[in-house]
Design an enzyme around this catalytic site. Sequence first.
Site, short mmCIF file in Angstrom:
data_model
loop_
_atom_site.label_atom_id
_atom_site.label_comp_id
_atom_site.label_asym_id
_atom_site.label_seq_id
_atom_site.Cartn_x
_atom_site.Cartn_y
_atom_site.Cartn_z
N SER A 111 0.85 -1.17 -0.01
CA SER A 111 -0.02 -0.04 0.02
C SER A 111 0.95 1.24 -0.13
O SER A 111 1.64 1.52 -0.83
CB SER A 111 -1.09 0.09 1.14
OG SER A 111 -1.97 0.87 0.94
N ASP A 277 -1.67 1.21 -3.81
CA ASP A 277 -2.57 0.31 -4.26
C ASP A 277 -4.18 0.85 -4.67
O ASP A 277 -4.89 0.11 -5.06
CB ASP A 277 -2.78 -0.80 -3.15
CG ASP A 277 -3.46 -0.51 -1.95
OD1 ASP A 277 -3.12 0.68 -1.54
OD2 ASP A 277 -4.02 -1.35 -1.23
#
Length: 541
Positions: A111, A277
Site C-alpha cells: 500500500s 494500491d
Amino acid sequence: MPNIATIPFTDQKPGTSGLRKKVVEFQQPHYAENFIQSVFDVIGAPAGATLIVGGDGRFHNRTVVQIAVRMAAANGFGRVVVGRGGILSTPAASHLIRKRAAFGGLILSASHNPGGPEGDFGIKYNVGNGGPAPEKITDAIFARTKTITQFSRLDGPDVDLDLEGEVSVGGMIVEVVDPVADYAALMETLFDFDAIRSMIARGFRLSFDAMHAVTGPYAHAILEQRLGAPQGTVVNGSPLEDFGGHHPDPNLVHAKELYDRMMAPDAPDFGAASDGDGDRNLIIGRGIFVTPSDSLAALAANAQLAPGYAGGLKGIARSMPTSQAADRVAAALGIPIFETPTGWKFFGTLLDAGMATICGEESAGTGSDHIREKDGLWAVLLWLNILAVRDVSVAELMTEHWRTYGRTYYARHDYEGLATEGADALMADLRARLAELPGRRLGDLVVGMADDFAYTDPTDGSASNRQGIRILFEGGSRIVFRLSGTGTEGATLRLYLERYEPADGRLELVTGEALAPLIAAAETLADIRTRTGREAPDVIT
Ligand code: VG1
Ligand code: CO
C-alpha cells in the site's frame, strides 16, 4: 502433487492489512511460498475454485504473481484471474472477486509503504465477499505459518502476464484480464458521468496525482478518457516499481506537490491523489484541504445526489480514530453510526449485513458497499458527482457543512521508526493509568472517559481488544493513541487529535492552533518527547 519441504518462519503475522515486510525478507527462499501455502491450507477452497491475483506493480510483484499462479495450480484451483502485467488495484481486485464469484484473492501490495528493492512488499488475502480476511482467518493463517512443513508448487515456465487471454497451467486456467475495464464499468453504474463530463466541459479543472502507483492507468481511463478531462489532468500516471523513489502515501507530506498546486493562486478547482494500491484518496479543493474524516462526513451527507446512492444510506461506519464528524451526519440523517477498530477488515460484515452503506478511515480511506475495500477513485468520483450536481466549490461545500453540523478540527501525528520497547512502554503506562483519568483537568480540558478501545462485531459477536487508547474530553474533543500495524521498521506511534466546535462556534481557526490544547494535553499524559526522544512528530496529516 509436487510437495516441497520447508521450515516455518516465525514472523509471518498479518498486521492491519496483510503481511508486510521488507522486500529482502520476502526474497528469502520459501518466504512467500510459506505464507501463500498457509493461506491455502487455512481457507480450504474447493477443488476447481477461482482465485483472483494481482498487485500494485511494486518491485517483486511479478515474481510473487508467478509463484502464486503455480502454487494455485498445485493446490487444486480451477482458474486464476490475474490483471495484465500483474496489476490490480486493491478496489479493482475486490470488485473482481465479487464479479467472478471467486473463492478469494491474493492482493500483492504494501500500500502506502515505499517500494523498490530496499522498500516493502506485502501479501493480503481477501475472502469471497471481496473484503480483507477477518481476524479469525488471519489468526489461523499466522498459526499455520508456525507449523508449516511443506508447500505445493508446479514447476514450469512463467505465464506471460502481458498477454490478455487464457492459458493452461497444469490443467488450471490462467486468465489475464484488463485490470481497468470491469472497475471503470462499475464506476459508471454508480455515478452520473454525464453530469461530471459536462461540468468538466464547462471549464472545471482537476488535477489527480497517481504518485507513480497503481491508480495511474485507472485515472487516465476514467478521468481523461471517459470523463473528458484534458490530458495532463493525471500526473505521475505511470506505475513505477519504486514509485519514483517516493512514498505513495497521499498526505500533506508525501503529496506536497499537489498541495502546493492547490494552494497557488491559479489552482485547479479540485485536486486528489491516491496511494500505492489505489484504495486511499486525498481531497484538496482550491485553497482548502479536506481532512479525510471531514471528507467522509461530507460524502455521507451528500451521497444521495449520486445515482448509486439515490435511495439513501443504511448506515455509516468509521474506524475508531476517525473523527466524529460523520457521527453528526448520521444523527441528522437518522441512521446508525458504527465505530470499528482500524482497518478495512472490520467493515466487511457490516456491509454484508446491509447495516452500513458508506465507511471511512482518517487515513484517507473511504468506500461503500459497491465493493469490500476502500476505494480511492470512487471517492474522487463521488466528490465530482456531488460538486457537479450542487454547482459549488469544495470550499463552499465544506463551509456550509460546518455551518450545519459544526466543525471537527483534526490531525494525526506520527512518530515513526521508534524503538519497539519504548513505544510499548508508553502505551502500557497509559493503559495502566486509564482508570484514574476521568475527571482529570488538563488546561481547560476535562477528561470525561478513557479506555482501551474494544469492539464486538454486531453481526457475529467476534471480539477485538486493545485497539487503541481513547481519551474523551467533555464537549466532544478527543485524543487517541495507537501503534501502527502496517510498518516494517520498529514501531510507529500514532496520535490522533480532534476538537469539536459547534455550528455556532469558531469555524475558521487554523488547525494547528485549534488543536494546541490537545497537543499539550497529550504531551502531559504520555510524556511523548521524553519517551520517544523526538522533539516533534515525523509526519503530521
Ligand atoms: C494504516 C491506517 C489504517 C489503514 C491501514 C491500511 O494502518 O492507519 O487506517 O486501514 O493503514 O491501509 P496502521 O495500522 O498503520 O495505522 V492501506 O491503504 O495500507 O491498505
Ligand atoms: Co492502500
